[in-house]
Design a protein around this motif. Structure first.
Motif, mmCIF file in Angstrom:
data_model
loop_
_atom_site.group_PDB
_atom_site.id
_atom_site.type_symbol
_atom_site.label_atom_id
_atom_site.label_comp_id
_atom_site.label_asym_id
_atom_site.label_seq_id
_atom_site.Cartn_x
_atom_site.Cartn_y
_atom_site.Cartn_z
ATOM 1 N N ALA A 40 96.699 49.633 -5.377
ATOM 2 C CA ALA A 40 95.333 49.963 -4.301
ATOM 3 C C ALA A 40 94.648 51.486 -4.528
ATOM 4 O O ALA A 40 93.610 51.692 -4.661
ATOM 5 N N GLU A 41 95.923 51.824 -4.549
ATOM 6 C CA GLU A 41 95.475 53.701 -4.655
ATOM 7 C C GLU A 41 96.684 54.262 -5.387
ATOM 8 O O GLU A 41 97.498 54.022 -4.708
ATOM 9 N N VAL A 42 95.968 55.341 -6.310
ATOM 10 C CA VAL A 42 97.106 56.511 -6.313
ATOM 11 C C VAL A 42 96.694 57.661 -6.125
ATOM 12 O O VAL A 42 95.290 58.545 -5.808
ATOM 13 N N ASN A 43 97.275 58.945 -6.123
ATOM 14 C CA ASN A 43 96.770 60.420 -6.133
ATOM 15 C C ASN A 43 97.154 60.873 -7.449
ATOM 16 O O ASN A 43 97.826 60.536 -8.679
ATOM 17 N N ASP A 44 96.737 62.135 -7.853
ATOM 18 C CA ASP A 44 97.040 62.735 -9.157
ATOM 19 C C ASP A 44 97.644 62.653 -9.639
ATOM 20 O O ASP A 44 98.095 63.324 -10.151
ATOM 21 N N ARG A 45 99.400 63.181 -8.118
ATOM 22 C CA ARG A 45 100.795 63.656 -8.973
ATOM 23 C C ARG A 45 100.878 62.568 -9.621
ATOM 24 O O ARG A 45 101.883 62.718 -10.154
ATOM 25 N N ALA A 46 101.137 61.373 -8.455
ATOM 26 C CA ALA A 46 100.843 60.282 -10.021
ATOM 27 C C ALA A 46 100.892 59.967 -11.390
ATOM 28 O O ALA A 46 101.365 59.589 -11.529
ATOM 29 N N CYS A 47 98.933 59.885 -11.089
ATOM 30 C CA CYS A 47 98.681 60.232 -12.526
ATOM 31 C C CYS A 47 99.219 61.301 -13.016
ATOM 32 O O CYS A 47 99.016 60.723 -14.965
ATOM 33 N N GLU A 48 98.973 62.019 -12.899
ATOM 34 C CA GLU A 48 100.381 62.838 -13.783
ATOM 35 C C GLU A 48 101.658 62.548 -14.234
ATOM 36 O O GLU A 48 101.808 63.105 -15.301
ATOM 37 N N LEU A 49 101.996 62.522 -13.453
ATOM 38 C CA LEU A 49 103.952 61.997 -13.161
ATOM 39 C C LEU A 49 103.320 61.092 -14.193
ATOM 40 O O LEU A 49 104.283 60.515 -15.463
ATOM 41 N N LEU A 50 102.653 59.330 -14.423
ATOM 42 C CA LEU A 50 102.755 58.529 -14.838
ATOM 43 C C LEU A 50 101.633 58.194 -16.345
ATOM 44 O O LEU A 50 102.050 58.095 -17.130
ATOM 45 N N GLN A 51 101.753 60.037 -16.330
ATOM 46 C CA GLN A 51 100.250 60.429 -17.584
ATOM 47 C C GLN A 51 99.450 58.617 -17.983
ATOM 48 O O GLN A 51 99.089 58.632 -18.729
ATOM 49 N N LEU A 52 98.879 58.192 -16.701
ATOM 50 C CA LEU A 52 97.574 57.760 -17.016
ATOM 51 C C LEU A 52 96.743 58.092 -16.070
ATOM 52 O O LEU A 52 97.053 58.888 -14.572
ATOM 53 N N THR A 55 104.622 53.857 -2.009
ATOM 54 C CA THR A 55 106.181 54.295 -3.093
ATOM 55 C C THR A 55 105.601 55.146 -3.589
ATOM 56 O O THR A 55 104.709 55.235 -4.077
ATOM 57 N N VAL A 56 107.184 56.088 -3.066
ATOM 58 C CA VAL A 56 106.601 57.590 -3.419
ATOM 59 C C VAL A 56 107.686 57.798 -4.824
ATOM 60 O O VAL A 56 109.013 57.815 -4.716
ATOM 61 N N LEU A 57 106.892 58.223 -6.182
ATOM 62 C CA LEU A 57 107.812 58.576 -7.465
ATOM 63 C C LEU A 57 108.269 59.898 -7.029
ATOM 64 O O LEU A 57 107.442 60.527 -7.051
ATOM 65 N N LYS A 58 110.053 60.374 -7.886
ATOM 66 C CA LYS A 58 110.368 61.609 -8.726
ATOM 67 C C LYS A 58 110.612 60.828 -9.862
ATOM 68 O O LYS A 58 110.955 60.923 -9.930
ATOM 69 N N PHE A 86 94.185 62.474 6.226
ATOM 70 C CA PHE A 86 94.713 61.770 5.114
ATOM 71 C C PHE A 86 94.794 61.624 4.168
ATOM 72 O O PHE A 86 95.431 62.004 3.454
ATOM 73 N N LYS A 87 93.549 61.576 3.590
ATOM 74 C CA LYS A 87 92.975 61.594 1.522
ATOM 75 C C LYS A 87 93.448 62.515 1.417
ATOM 76 O O LYS A 87 93.554 62.359 0.737
ATOM 77 N N GLN A 88 92.930 64.093 2.390
ATOM 78 C CA GLN A 88 93.219 64.959 1.927
ATOM 79 C C GLN A 88 94.687 64.948 1.472
ATOM 80 O O GLN A 88 95.033 66.087 0.312
ATOM 81 N N LEU A 89 96.484 64.847 2.553
ATOM 82 C CA LEU A 89 97.225 64.763 2.684
ATOM 83 C C LEU A 89 97.663 64.282 1.634
ATOM 84 O O LEU A 89 98.617 64.504 0.488
ATOM 85 N N PHE A 90 97.121 62.782 1.320
ATOM 86 C CA PHE A 90 97.323 62.184 -0.091
ATOM 87 C C PHE A 90 97.040 62.628 -1.677
ATOM 88 O O PHE A 90 98.372 62.633 -2.047
ATOM 89 N N ASN A 91 95.678 62.830 -1.477
ATOM 90 C CA ASN A 91 95.861 63.612 -2.589
ATOM 91 C C ASN A 91 96.330 64.825 -2.835
ATOM 92 O O ASN A 91 95.890 64.924 -4.935
ATOM 93 N N HIS A 92 96.483 65.560 -2.722
ATOM 94 C CA HIS A 92 97.653 67.149 -2.439
ATOM 95 C C HIS A 92 99.028 66.716 -2.180
ATOM 96 O O HIS A 92 99.672 68.308 -2.452
ATOM 97 N N ALA A 93 99.429 65.625 -2.071
ATOM 98 C CA ALA A 93 100.904 65.481 -1.792
ATOM 99 C C ALA A 93 101.377 66.053 -2.501
ATOM 100 O O ALA A 93 101.238 65.668 -4.001
#
Length: 471
Positions: A158-170, A236-239, A137-144
């Motif tokens: 509570a948690e965000v994946n790398d793609r969310a950090c890239e999108l929000l630039q934080l 929450t899924v962001l696009k 689950f963690k691998q899927l979450f982080n590499h989604a």
């Protein structure tokens, strides 16, 4: 009294060691002689029997004397990391069961690692399976591919994946522990809070909001939320749909241009015939009398202006029908300069050419490309003051896959307000302009798979750069 106390204490210690030796958890200490060479400094517990080891290792006994090389190989990496100062946890699968081992480094006065101590115990397959599922689950979450944010009921992240950090630039540190509503611009915060209540009642929600990045870039983001995905956390899924929105706007603009083109053709044909008759009768009256010559001249001038607009309309409506062939752009530019040189001389303006040699032929419509150069060169002459110069340069790109033509003047230039409006139908800064020339030129360049770039500064001049692919 002291003797009785000593006997009780000895018995207590003996009972402790007996319990320790039969404890289902293996307690051990190891020192490191080299990578893959580890020796016991201490050992207690009954797990050794569970592993099939019949003797209790004494201090100095090597792991290689007790366990198979394959098992030691699985322990080597976590042991090496433990001897480098990191606490490690490792799971070794034994088929119907597994061993979970946790290893802790023991440091000396100089912070060097003296040895490691650890605990091992048997886990069932179900425990291992749960751990493996959590790991997956963690691998899927982080590499989604999509940006995913997990929030608590109060909207705390509570948690965000790398793609969310890239999108929000934080970074994760800037996101985790903060409220999610801080990222919504303006009135979007109140709307999101209301929708979040719907999520907590079990309703799946979707929508869009505008997000401003730390560097000031505004993004259009699409979101979807669902309750209790994992451990009472809401997902929450962001696009990022910013490019999609821009594409939609371009499609709407393109559709509008198509409508304008169709309308132009119809209007032009409907007006052209009666206009020809009107012009002929005015000229006939002018030839028969001089009484109203001043007014008749004005009428003819205005009729000529209407005809010019109709001509632009017809070009706009036919911009998709082109006659492509291999042509020499150098010749097209020279013909354009010859055509407009008289107008330039009348304003004492010099047209300077700097055309690179050995330019290959390109696949284009020479007549329509000439119209583009006429429009921009004519604009440059009209924007220039008496005595100025206009430059037209042509060169190949570094990779020699694009041709660049630059037309530059040093005239009145444009401010940002005007720059935003140029290219729109019927917008012009000229007293007698139609505002269609630049729009027609832009369409022609697009149909050549090219690009138009404009740079301008008030009272400093303007430069149009036309980039067209060679092939």
């Amino acid at each position: 009294m002291n003797k009785q106390y000593e006997e009780v204490e000895i018995k207590r210690i003996a009972d402790f060691h007996h319990s320790l030796n039969h404890c289902p958890i293996h307690l051990f200490g190891l020192r490191r002689d080299a990578e893959g060479e580890y020796k016991f400094t201490y050992s207690a517990g009954s797990m050794l029997d569970e592993l099939g080891v019949s003797i209790k290792p004494s201090p100095g006994t090597s792991l290689n004397d007790l366990y198979a090389k394959e098992l030691i190989a699985e322990w080597t990496d976590p042991l090496e990391k433990a001897f480098s100062g990191l606490t490690q946890t490792a799971n070794i699968n034994l088929g119907f069961r597994s061993i979970r081992t946790t290893i802790y480094p023991v440091t000396g006065k100089n912070q060097d690692i003296l040895e490691v101590v650890g605990t091992s115990y048997i886990t069932s397959n179900s425990d291992l399976e749960n751990d493996q599922n959590l790991k997956k689950f963690k691998q899927l979450f982080n590499h989604a591919m999509e940006a995913i944010v997990l929030c608590r009921s109060d909207m705390e992240i509570a948690e965000v994946n790398d793609r969310a950090c890239e999108l929000l630039q934080l970074s994760k540190e800037e996101l985790i522990g903060h409220s999610a509503d801080q990222f919504f611009v303006g009135n979007g915060k109140e709307l999101i809070r209301k929708k979040w209540k719907e999520v907590l009642y079990g309703k799946k929600i979707k929508g869009e909001f505008r997000y401003k990045t730390p560097d000031g870039l505004v993004k259009e983001i699409e979101y979807s939320c669902e309750k209790d995905i994992v451990d009472k956390l809401h997902v929450t899924v962001l696009k990022d749909v910013t490019d999609q929105k821009l594409t939609e706007q371009k499609l709407l603009k393109a559709e509008a241009l198509n409508v304008v083109g169709e309308l132009a053709a119809g209007v032009a044909h409907e007006i052209r015939n009666p206009l020809t008759s009107l012009k002929g009768f005015v000229q006939l009256i002018q030839n028969q009398t001089d009484e109203f010559d001043q007014y008749l001249t004005i009428i003819l001038t205005e009729v000529d202006r209407i005809e010019h607009i109709i001509k632009e309309f017809l070009v706009l409506s036919k911009s998709n029908s082109q006659n492509f062939m291999m042509s020499c752009v150098t010749d097209i530019i020279n013909d354009t300069v010859d055509l407009l040189n008289t107008q330039a001389i009348m304003k004492n303006i010099e047209i300077k050419k700097d055309l690179e040699d050995h330019i290959p032929l390109i696949f284009c419509d020479p007549l329509q490309l000439k119209q583009v150069f006429i429009n921009f060169l004519k604009n440059a002459i009209e924007a220039s003051a008496v005595g100025d110069c206009v430059e037209i340069n042509m060169k190949l790109s570094r990779e020699k896959d694009f041709l660049q033509v630059q037309i530059r003047d040093y005239g009145c230039g444009m401010d940002e307000t005007v720059m935003k409006k140029i290219g729109k139908p019927f917008f012009t800064t000229k007293d007698e302009g139609t505002g269609l020339g630049l729009m027609v030129s832009t369409n022609i360049i697009k149909h050549h798979n090219g690009r138009l770039d404009v740079k301008s500064k008030k009272d400093k001049g303007t430069m149009f750069t036309i980039t067209i692919p060679i092939k």
